[in-house]
Structure formats: C-alpha cells, structure tokens
Design a protein around this motif. Structure first.
Motif, PDB file in Angstrom:
ATOM      1  N   ASP A 142       0.867  -1.177   0.000  1.00 59.90           N
ATOM      2  CA  ASP A 142       0.000   0.000   0.000  1.00 59.90           C
ATOM      3  C   ASP A 142       0.908   1.233   0.000  1.00 59.90           C
ATOM      4  O   ASP A 142       1.375   1.669   1.056  1.00 59.90           O
ATOM      5  CB  ASP A 142      -0.898  -0.018   1.231  1.00 59.90           C
ATOM      6  CG  ASP A 142      -1.932   1.102   1.221  1.00 59.90           C
ATOM      7  OD1 ASP A 142      -1.678   2.153   0.595  1.00 59.90           O
ATOM      8  OD2 ASP A 142      -2.987   0.932   1.866  1.00 59.90           O
ATOM      9  N   LEU A 143       1.148   1.795  -1.176  1.00 59.50           N
ATOM     10  CA  LEU A 143       2.115   2.889  -1.298  1.00 59.50           C
ATOM     11  C   LEU A 143       1.650   4.144  -0.554  1.00 59.50           C
ATOM     12  O   LEU A 143       2.477   4.855   0.037  1.00 59.50           O
ATOM     13  CB  LEU A 143       2.357   3.217  -2.775  1.00 59.50           C
ATOM     14  CG  LEU A 143       2.829   2.058  -3.672  1.00 59.50           C
ATOM     15  CD1 LEU A 143       3.305   2.597  -5.013  1.00 59.50           C
ATOM     16  CD2 LEU A 143       3.905   1.247  -3.000  1.00 59.50           C
ATOM     17  N   HIS A 151       6.309   9.563   6.282  1.00 57.92           N
ATOM     18  CA  HIS A 151       6.427  10.998   5.985  1.00 57.92           C
ATOM     19  C   HIS A 151       7.331  11.260   4.779  1.00 57.92           C
ATOM     20  O   HIS A 151       8.226  12.103   4.813  1.00 57.92           O
ATOM     21  CB  HIS A 151       6.954  11.750   7.213  1.00 57.92           C
ATOM     22  CG  HIS A 151       6.178  11.461   8.472  1.00 57.92           C
ATOM     23  ND1 HIS A 151       4.880  11.890   8.659  1.00 57.92           N
ATOM     24  CD2 HIS A 151       6.513  10.746   9.582  1.00 57.92           C
ATOM     25  CE1 HIS A 151       4.443  11.480   9.850  1.00 57.92           C
ATOM     26  NE2 HIS A 151       5.407  10.784  10.418  1.00 57.92           N
ATOM     27  N   VAL A 152       7.067  10.505   3.704  1.00 61.59           N
ATOM     28  CA  VAL A 152       7.805  10.682   2.456  1.00 61.59           C
ATOM     29  C   VAL A 152       6.805  10.710   1.304  1.00 61.59           C
ATOM     30  O   VAL A 152       5.647  10.317   1.449  1.00 61.59           O
ATOM     31  CB  VAL A 152       8.820   9.545   2.222  1.00 61.59           C
ATOM     32  CG1 VAL A 152       9.928   9.571   3.278  1.00 61.59           C
ATOM     33  CG2 VAL A 152       8.134   8.177   2.179  1.00 61.59           C
ATOM     34  N   ALA A 153       7.266  11.189   0.162  1.00 60.22           N
ATOM     35  CA  ALA A 153       6.472  11.116  -1.061  1.00 60.22           C
ATOM     36  C   ALA A 153       6.957   9.917  -1.869  1.00 60.22           C
ATOM     37  O   ALA A 153       8.161   9.646  -1.928  1.00 60.22           O
ATOM     38  CB  ALA A 153       6.638  12.398  -1.879  1.00 60.22           C
ATOM     39  N   ILE A 154       6.025   9.168  -2.460  1.00 59.45           N
ATOM     40  CA  ILE A 154       6.372   8.002  -3.279  1.00 59.45           C
ATOM     41  C   ILE A 154       5.749   8.168  -4.661  1.00 59.45           C
ATOM     42  O   ILE A 154       4.545   8.405  -4.781  1.00 59.45           O
ATOM     43  CB  ILE A 154       5.891   6.697  -2.639  1.00 59.45           C
ATOM     44  CG1 ILE A 154       6.627   6.443  -1.322  1.00 59.45           C
ATOM     45  CG2 ILE A 154       6.107   5.526  -3.588  1.00 59.45           C
ATOM     46  CD1 ILE A 154       6.179   5.176  -0.595  1.00 59.45           C
ATOM     47  N   GLN A 155       6.568   8.031  -5.688  1.00 63.67           N
ATOM     48  CA  GLN A 155       6.073   8.048  -7.070  1.00 63.67           C
ATOM     49  C   GLN A 155       6.290   6.669  -7.675  1.00 63.67           C
ATOM     50  O   GLN A 155       7.421   6.171  -7.712  1.00 63.67           O
ATOM     51  CB  GLN A 155       6.790   9.112  -7.908  1.00 63.67           C
ATOM     52  CG  GLN A 155       6.243   9.201  -9.335  1.00 63.67           C
ATOM     53  CD  GLN A 155       6.874  10.331 -10.134  1.00 63.67           C
ATOM     54  OE1 GLN A 155       7.661  11.115  -9.605  1.00 63.67           O
ATOM     55  NE2 GLN A 155       6.534  10.429 -11.402  1.00 63.67           N
ATOM     56  N   HIS A 156       5.217   6.056  -8.123  1.00 66.17           N
ATOM     57  CA  HIS A 156       5.291   4.702  -8.654  1.00 66.17           C
ATOM     58  C   HIS A 156       5.694   4.711 -10.127  1.00 66.17           C
ATOM     59  O   HIS A 156       5.086   5.405 -10.945  1.00 66.17           O
ATOM     60  CB  HIS A 156       3.929   4.007  -8.500  1.00 66.17           C
ATOM     61  CG  HIS A 156       3.959   2.554  -8.838  1.00 66.17           C
ATOM     62  ND1 HIS A 156       2.813   1.846  -9.154  1.00 66.17           N
ATOM     63  CD2 HIS A 156       4.981   1.658  -8.897  1.00 66.17           C
ATOM     64  CE1 HIS A 156       3.134   0.589  -9.395  1.00 66.17           C
ATOM     65  NE2 HIS A 156       4.432   0.444  -9.256  1.00 66.17           N
ATOM     66  N   PHE A 157       6.705   3.913 -10.460  1.00 69.23           N
ATOM     67  CA  PHE A 157       7.126   3.716 -11.844  1.00 69.23           C
ATOM     68  C   PHE A 157       6.922   2.237 -12.183  1.00 69.23           C
ATOM     69  O   PHE A 157       7.796   1.398 -11.943  1.00 69.23           O
ATOM     70  CB  PHE A 157       8.588   4.112 -12.026  1.00 69.23           C
ATOM     71  CG  PHE A 157       8.849   5.586 -11.886  1.00 69.23           C
ATOM     72  CD1 PHE A 157       8.817   6.416 -12.999  1.00 69.23           C
ATOM     73  CD2 PHE A 157       9.117   6.145 -10.646  1.00 69.23           C
ATOM     74  CE1 PHE A 157       9.053   7.779 -12.874  1.00 69.23           C
ATOM     75  CE2 PHE A 157       9.349   7.505 -10.509  1.00 69.23           C
ATOM     76  CZ  PHE A 157       9.316   8.317 -11.630  1.00 69.23           C
ATOM     77  N   PRO A 158       5.747   1.881 -12.744  1.00 72.33           N
ATOM     78  CA  PRO A 158       5.476   0.476 -13.080  1.00 72.33           C
ATOM     79  C   PRO A 158       6.172   0.088 -14.390  1.00 72.33           C
ATOM     80  O   PRO A 158       5.695   0.418 -15.476  1.00 72.33           O
ATOM     81  CB  PRO A 158       3.954   0.452 -13.225  1.00 72.33           C
ATOM     82  CG  PRO A 158       3.594   1.847 -13.636  1.00 72.33           C
ATOM     83  CD  PRO A 158       4.602   2.761 -13.019  1.00 72.33           C
TER      84      PRO A 158
END
Length: 217
Positions: A142-143, A151-158
C-alpha cells in the motif's frame, strides 16, 4: 560443438513423476534444482505468469531515493539506475545482488517481512523526501500508507506488468499428486490454484502469495 536445445518432457495420458512445481516466470537456477534433487524432489518449471514491459519513461531524477521491487524491475530499470545519484533500496537480496553485479550501489536490501516493515529501517539508513518506487504495475504494498507512515512522497514507476500464462491443461492433468507448489506472488496463486489438491504441500513466498492463498483456497 553447439549444444542441442533442451527439450520439454512429452506429456501424454500417462501420469508422470514430478514432486515440485516451480511457478516463477524464469526457470529455476541449477543450484535450486540440485538442492531439491538432494531432498528427493524432481522440479518441473510451469510459469504461472507472463510479463511485458510497460515502456514507461523512468524520469526518476527528481527523487532522492529509489526502491526496486524485484530483479526483473532492476533489469528493466538498470540503465536509469546507473545514472541515478540517490540512495537505492531493494525488496530483497536477489534484487540487490543483481544491481551490485552491474556496479550499482545499494544502500540496503529488504527482508521477507515486506516493504511496509522494511521502510522505517531504510529511512534510518538514509534520510529521504521523495522515493521512486520501481516495480511491477501491480504491487501488494500500500504505497499511500507507506508514504504517510514514513512521511515521504512516493512516485510509482510500473516498469512491467504480468498476466496469467497459458497453461497446458493436459499437462496439468498428467501430474501425479501429492505435489509441492512454490508460489511467489498472489497473481501466480490465483492463476494456478485450481490445480492444487488438498493433499498437496504449498510454499508461499511473500505477503501477496500468502494473502491470495488464504482468501481463495
């Protein structure tokens, strides 16, 4: 002298003696086969899934860290990661090993507990603000929850996607039970669960495989 290509065994109407079904997309290593042979097991490789690249652009350079979810994701993203200056974390030792073999530094490798359990430790090792999550299109993690908790930002690169592979029904009916099944993802479990019998042994690797088996068997 060139070697003849390895031929798959012929499956007719007779039963065949196989002990362990290896369901990963890639064939098992020679070491794995020999290890199982020492236990008295014969390994048959029947992929539950097939994969295809998404060809997504890996614009990861605005991120100060990257999380690589599998050896396949590492292989696809290898060129981008070679030019990445941030910290790199991996889902496990095999992914880390692949990257190290390519000359790419790895800050830490995760454990079988899963990314949600590993991320606090990752961030103790390297303070980060934005993480490039490089993995399959579908991920058990669960991103949003991981980002909020840490407390971070996550950008998904599938970078790739998986689908159920075509499975030879006649081949599956020819197998003699009980069998040992090695499943490595929830999608693999769902793709092949109909062939599992109650007297079979099932090895589940990873949170998604365990969840899918518990919910569907």
């Amino acid at each position: 002298m060139s070697q003849e290509p390895k031929r798959l065994p012929h499956f007719g109407t007779r039963n065949i003696n196989v002990n362990l079904i290896f369901t990963k997309i890639d064939a098992p290593s020679k070491e794995f086969v020999e290890s199982e042979k020492a236990k008295g097991n014969v390994v048959l490789h029947i992929p539950a899934l097939k994969f295809s690249k998404t060809e997504i652009s890996l614009e990861i350079f605005e991120c100060d860290a990257a999380f690589v979810g599998s050896p396949r994701a590492a292989m696809i993203a290898c060129d981008a990661l070679k030019n990445f200056n941030g910290s790199i974390f991996t889902a496990g030792e095999k992914t880390a090993q692949f990257l190290l073999q390519q000359g790419i530094s790895v800050a830490a490798a995760g454990t079988l507990e899963g990314a949600s359990k590993n991320f606090p430790e990752f961030l103790r090792i390297r303070k980060t603000k934005k993480i490039a999550w490089i993995s399959a299109q579908e991920t058990a993690a669960d991103l949003t929850k991981i980002a909020e908790e840490n407390h971070v930002a996550i950008q998904h690169f599938p970078v790739y996607k998986t689908n159920a592979a075509e499975i030879d029904e006649e081949k599956m009916q020819a197998l003699t039970h009980p069998l040992i099944w090695n499943f490595y993802s929830g999608k693999a479990v769902k793709a092949m669960l109909r062939f599992v019998q109650k007297n079979d042994a099932v090895n589940l690797f990873g949170a998604s495989a365990k969840k899918a088996f518990e919910e569907n068997f």
